[in-house]
Design a protein around this motif. Structure first.
Motif, PDB file in Angstrom:
ATOM      1  N   ALA A   9       0.818  -1.206   0.000  1.00 14.81           N
ATOM      2  CA  ALA A   9       0.000   0.000   0.000  1.00 14.81           C
ATOM      3  C   ALA A   9       0.855   1.262   0.000  1.00 14.81           C
ATOM      4  N   LEU A  10       2.035   1.184   0.664  1.00 18.74           N
ATOM      5  CA  LEU A  10       2.891   2.352   0.772  1.00 18.74           C
ATOM      6  C   LEU A  10       3.845   2.515  -0.399  1.00 18.74           C
ATOM      7  N   THR A  11       3.951   1.488  -1.237  1.00 20.78           N
ATOM      8  CA  THR A  11       4.849   1.554  -2.394  1.00 20.78           C
ATOM      9  C   THR A  11       4.214   2.391  -3.492  1.00 20.78           C
ATOM     10  N   PRO A  12       4.867   3.444  -3.938  1.00 23.49           N
ATOM     11  CA  PRO A  12       4.280   4.273  -4.996  1.00 23.49           C
ATOM     12  C   PRO A  12       4.010   3.445  -6.257  1.00 23.49           C
ATOM     13  N   ALA A  13       2.875   3.717  -6.869  1.00 22.34           N
ATOM     14  CA  ALA A  13       2.532   3.018  -8.107  1.00 22.34           C
ATOM     15  C   ALA A  13       3.509   3.424  -9.203  1.00 22.34           C
ATOM     16  N   VAL A  14       3.882   2.465 -10.011  1.00 22.81           N
ATOM     17  CA  VAL A  14       4.774   2.760 -11.135  1.00 22.81           C
ATOM     18  C   VAL A  14       3.971   3.484 -12.209  1.00 22.81           C
ATOM     19  N   PRO A  15       4.408   4.668 -12.636  1.00 21.28           N
ATOM     20  CA  PRO A  15       3.652   5.366 -13.684  1.00 21.28           C
ATOM     21  C   PRO A  15       3.640   4.554 -14.969  1.00 21.28           C
ATOM     22  N   PHE A  16       2.596   4.755 -15.759  1.00 28.22           N
ATOM     23  CA  PHE A  16       2.407   3.927 -16.947  1.00 28.22           C
ATOM     24  C   PHE A  16       3.612   3.960 -17.875  1.00 28.22           C
ATOM     25  N   PHE A  17       4.285   5.100 -17.954  1.00 22.86           N
ATOM     26  CA  PHE A  17       5.382   5.242 -18.915  1.00 22.86           C
ATOM     27  C   PHE A  17       6.672   4.589 -18.422  1.00 22.86           C
ATOM     28  N   ALA A  18       6.691   4.150 -17.146  1.00 21.22           N
ATOM     29  CA  ALA A  18       7.886   3.514 -16.598  1.00 21.22           C
ATOM     30  C   ALA A  18       7.753   2.002 -16.515  1.00 21.22           C
ATOM     31  N   THR A  19       6.682   1.451 -17.064  1.00 20.15           N
ATOM     32  CA  THR A  19       6.468   0.001 -16.992  1.00 20.15           C
ATOM     33  C   THR A  19       7.212  -0.754 -18.077  1.00 20.15           C
ATOM     34  N   GLY A  20       7.700  -0.041 -19.090  1.00 20.75           N
ATOM     35  CA  GLY A  20       8.351  -0.704 -20.211  1.00 20.75           C
ATOM     36  C   GLY A  20       7.366  -1.274 -21.214  1.00 20.75           C
ATOM     37  N   LYS A  21       6.085  -0.964 -21.034  1.00 20.08           N
ATOM     38  CA  LYS A  21       5.058  -1.479 -21.937  1.00 20.08           C
ATOM     39  C   LYS A  21       4.433  -0.330 -22.729  1.00 20.08           C
ATOM     40  N   ARG A  22       3.988  -0.646 -23.928  1.00 22.07           N
ATOM     41  CA  ARG A  22       3.279   0.346 -24.722  1.00 22.07           C
ATOM     42  C   ARG A  22       1.948   0.672 -24.046  1.00 22.07           C
ATOM     43  N   SER A  23       1.553   1.934 -24.134  1.00 24.33           N
ATOM     44  CA  SER A  23       0.316   2.356 -23.468  1.00 24.33           C
ATOM     45  C   SER A  23      -0.883   1.538 -23.921  1.00 24.33           C
ATOM     46  N   SER A  33      -9.431   1.617 -21.593  1.00 27.52           N
ATOM     47  CA  SER A  33      -9.071   2.160 -22.892  1.00 27.52           C
ATOM     48  C   SER A  33      -7.784   2.953 -22.727  1.00 27.52           C
ATOM     49  N   GLU A  34      -7.119   3.260 -23.826  1.00 27.54           N
ATOM     50  CA  GLU A  34      -5.867   4.009 -23.734  1.00 27.54           C
ATOM     51  C   GLU A  34      -6.115   5.427 -23.218  1.00 27.54           C
ATOM     52  N   ALA A  35      -7.249   6.027 -23.602  1.00 28.77           N
ATOM     53  CA  ALA A  35      -7.575   7.362 -23.099  1.00 28.77           C
ATOM     54  C   ALA A  35      -7.774   7.339 -21.588  1.00 28.77           C
ATOM     55  N   GLU A  36      -8.410   6.296 -21.068  1.00 32.10           N
ATOM     56  CA  GLU A  36      -8.600   6.187 -19.618  1.00 32.10           C
ATOM     57  C   GLU A  36      -7.269   6.029 -18.901  1.00 32.10           C
ATOM     58  N   LEU A  37      -6.351   5.291 -19.504  1.00 32.45           N
ATOM     59  CA  LEU A  37      -5.027   5.123 -18.896  1.00 32.45           C
ATOM     60  C   LEU A  37      -4.338   6.466 -18.737  1.00 32.45           C
ATOM     61  N   LEU A  38      -4.400   7.309 -19.779  1.00 31.29           N
ATOM     62  CA  LEU A  38      -3.786   8.633 -19.681  1.00 31.29           C
ATOM     63  C   LEU A  38      -4.514   9.498 -18.663  1.00 31.29           C
ATOM     64  N   ALA A  39      -5.852   9.440 -18.674  1.00 32.52           N
ATOM     65  CA  ALA A  39      -6.634  10.314 -17.801  1.00 32.52           C
ATOM     66  C   ALA A  39      -6.418  10.001 -16.322  1.00 32.52           C
ATOM     67  N   GLU A  40      -6.135   8.740 -16.003  1.00 34.84           N
ATOM     68  CA  GLU A  40      -5.969   8.382 -14.597  1.00 34.84           C
ATOM     69  C   GLU A  40      -4.579   8.735 -14.070  1.00 34.84           C
ATOM     70  N   HIS A  41      -3.656   9.112 -14.970  1.00 34.22           N
ATOM     71  CA  HIS A  41      -2.302   9.454 -14.531  1.00 34.22           C
ATOM     72  C   HIS A  41      -2.314  10.768 -13.768  1.00 34.22           C
ATOM     73  N   ASP A  42      -1.691  10.786 -12.608  1.00 36.97           N
ATOM     74  CA  ASP A  42      -1.615  11.978 -11.768  1.00 36.97           C
ATOM     75  C   ASP A  42      -0.182  12.502 -11.807  1.00 36.97           C
ATOM     76  N   GLY A  43       0.043  13.457 -12.681  1.00 43.82           N
ATOM     77  CA  GLY A  43       1.386  14.002 -12.809  1.00 43.82           C
ATOM     78  C   GLY A  43       1.451  14.972 -13.965  1.00 43.82           C
ATOM     79  N   PRO A  44       2.507  15.770 -14.031  1.00 41.76           N
ATOM     80  CA  PRO A  44       2.618  16.799 -15.076  1.00 41.76           C
ATOM     81  C   PRO A  44       2.896  16.237 -16.456  1.00 41.76           C
ATOM     82  N   GLU A  45       3.186  14.934 -16.531  1.00 42.04           N
ATOM     83  CA  GLU A  45       3.531  14.345 -17.838  1.00 42.04           C
ATOM     84  C   GLU A  45       2.356  14.323 -18.796  1.00 42.04           C
ATOM     85  N   VAL A  46       1.146  14.291 -18.256  1.00 41.49           N
ATOM     86  CA  VAL A  46      -0.062  14.204 -19.089  1.00 41.49           C
ATOM     87  C   VAL A  46      -0.982  15.371 -18.757  1.00 41.49           C
ATOM     88  N   VAL A  47      -1.332  16.153 -19.765  1.00 43.95           N
ATOM     89  CA  VAL A  47      -2.228  17.291 -19.592  1.00 43.95           C
ATOM     90  C   VAL A  47      -3.472  17.074 -20.453  1.00 43.95           C
TER      91      VAL A  47
END
Length: 341
Positions: A9-23, A33-47
């Motif tokens: 629970a305390l381990t930060p989730a790996v952001p989608f772009f750091a998994t080594g997998k295509r979105s 969906s791919e749009a949902e994957l981007l929308a759920e990201h919490d960070g400045p990488e996705v606007v």
């Protein structure tokens, strides 16, 4: 909660772009969906951008040289070029700035993101557009020669300050009903003077593109065998014969015109790997292939059409031709030489 559960629970989730997998693949694994994957990201990488799609399209020339990517499940089509010569009318759009050649169906442009991901070679920046189901319509990737300041301006201009939760809606299965009168369809088809009359004709007869092939006579359609795309691309490369390659998503059709040179098979993929143009085609997902001859005022125009197991169009190939001129005999000979199925 035990120690392992607490640690997880305390381990930060790996952001989608750091998994080594295509979105696209990661989203599928997560049932998103791919749009949902981007929308759920919490960070400045996705606007998340406001869905002012026509204005976004009109701002694209400011980016300079980009790579435009349009794909479906079985084909990925990539062209390097600069947006320009844009015409918009209602929900339809046209980009004719060679080598970029796009047909835009803006009614399917529902969600937009500006994405900037860290990479050891430098940030990877892109604009990504998705349809109502959250599937990619088009992705526009910046290149070394692109204008980064213009990207930042576009991102700031269209950023949604308070985006609502992203909701995706599955597209209903289109049920086409019509006369299914084969003779009436064949008569109208044989009298066609322009290939752009074909789609309205299908609607009048309650047909989709694949269904129309079942009604055509042998003079206008021939089933091709397995490996038709590989045979076509290799022959076009060997003969240095210019072709046109169409690949579409629900909201964009992207067209390449020119010669293909480097053709390589990699597993199930047949690839064109040329400067400025890449095509990646999953031949194992091509369930059917056809040589189709459509009447026009300039004589029959020959296409090779690839379909998946759900009878959806994957890709189309034409021979390059000058406007108001017959197609080249070399193209007809090339398609005639592809083995039948």
């Amino acid at each position: 909660m035990d120690a392992s559960s607490l640690a997880a629970a305390l381990t930060p989730a790996v952001p989608f772009f750091a998994t080594g997998k295509r979105s696209r693949d990661l989203a599928r694994e997560r049932g998103l969906s791919e749009a949902e994957l981007l929308a759920e990201h919490d960070g400045p990488e996705v606007v998340r951008l406001r869905p002012e799609m026509a204005a976004i399209v009109e701002a694209l020339p400011s980016l300079g040289e980009v790579m435009s990517l349009t794909r479906n499940e079985a084909a990925v089509h990539e062209i390097v070029g600069t947006f320009g010569e844009i015409s918009l009318s209602g929900h339809m759009g046209l980009v004719l700035n060679p080598p970029l050649d796009l047909r835009l169906l803006l009614k399917h442009w529902h969600h937009a993101f500006a994405v900037e991901l860290p990479d050891e070679k430098g940030p990877r920046r892109s604009l990504q557009i998705f349809d109502a189901a959250g599937e990619a319509v088009i992705k526009i990737h910046l290149r070394p020669a692109s204008d980064v300041a213009a990207f930042e301006t576009l991102r700031e201009r269209f950023a949604d300050p308070a985006p609502q939760p992203l909701a995706v809606v599955a597209y209903p299965v289109e049920e086409l009903t019509g006369t299914a009168d084969a003779e009436a369809f064949r008569r109208e088809f044989a009298a066609m003077r322009d290939v752009h009359e074909f789609f309205p004709m299908l609607r009048r007869h309650g047909l989709d593109r694949r269904g129309s092939l079942d009604l055509m006579d042998e003079a206008h359609v021939r089933r091709l065998g397995q490996g038709a795309a590989t045979a076509l691309l290799n022959a076009a490369s060997e003969q240095a014969l210019p072709i046109m390659c169409f690949v579409g998503s629900r909201g964009c059709i992207q067209i390449f015109t020119g010669k293909v040179k480097t053709i390589k098979a990699m597993g199930p993929w047949i690839n064109v790997l040329d400067p400025g143009f890449d095509l990646h085609l999953r031949e194992d997902l091509v369930a059917e292939a056809f040589e189709v001859r459509k009447p026009s005022k300039d004589g029959d125009l020959t296409t090779v059409e690839l379909y998946d197991s759900e009878r959806r169009l994957i890709a189309q190939f034409y021979g390059e031709r000058r406007r108001d001129h017959p197609e080249e005999d070399a193209w007809r000979q090339l398609t005639a030489g592809i083995a039948g199925g």
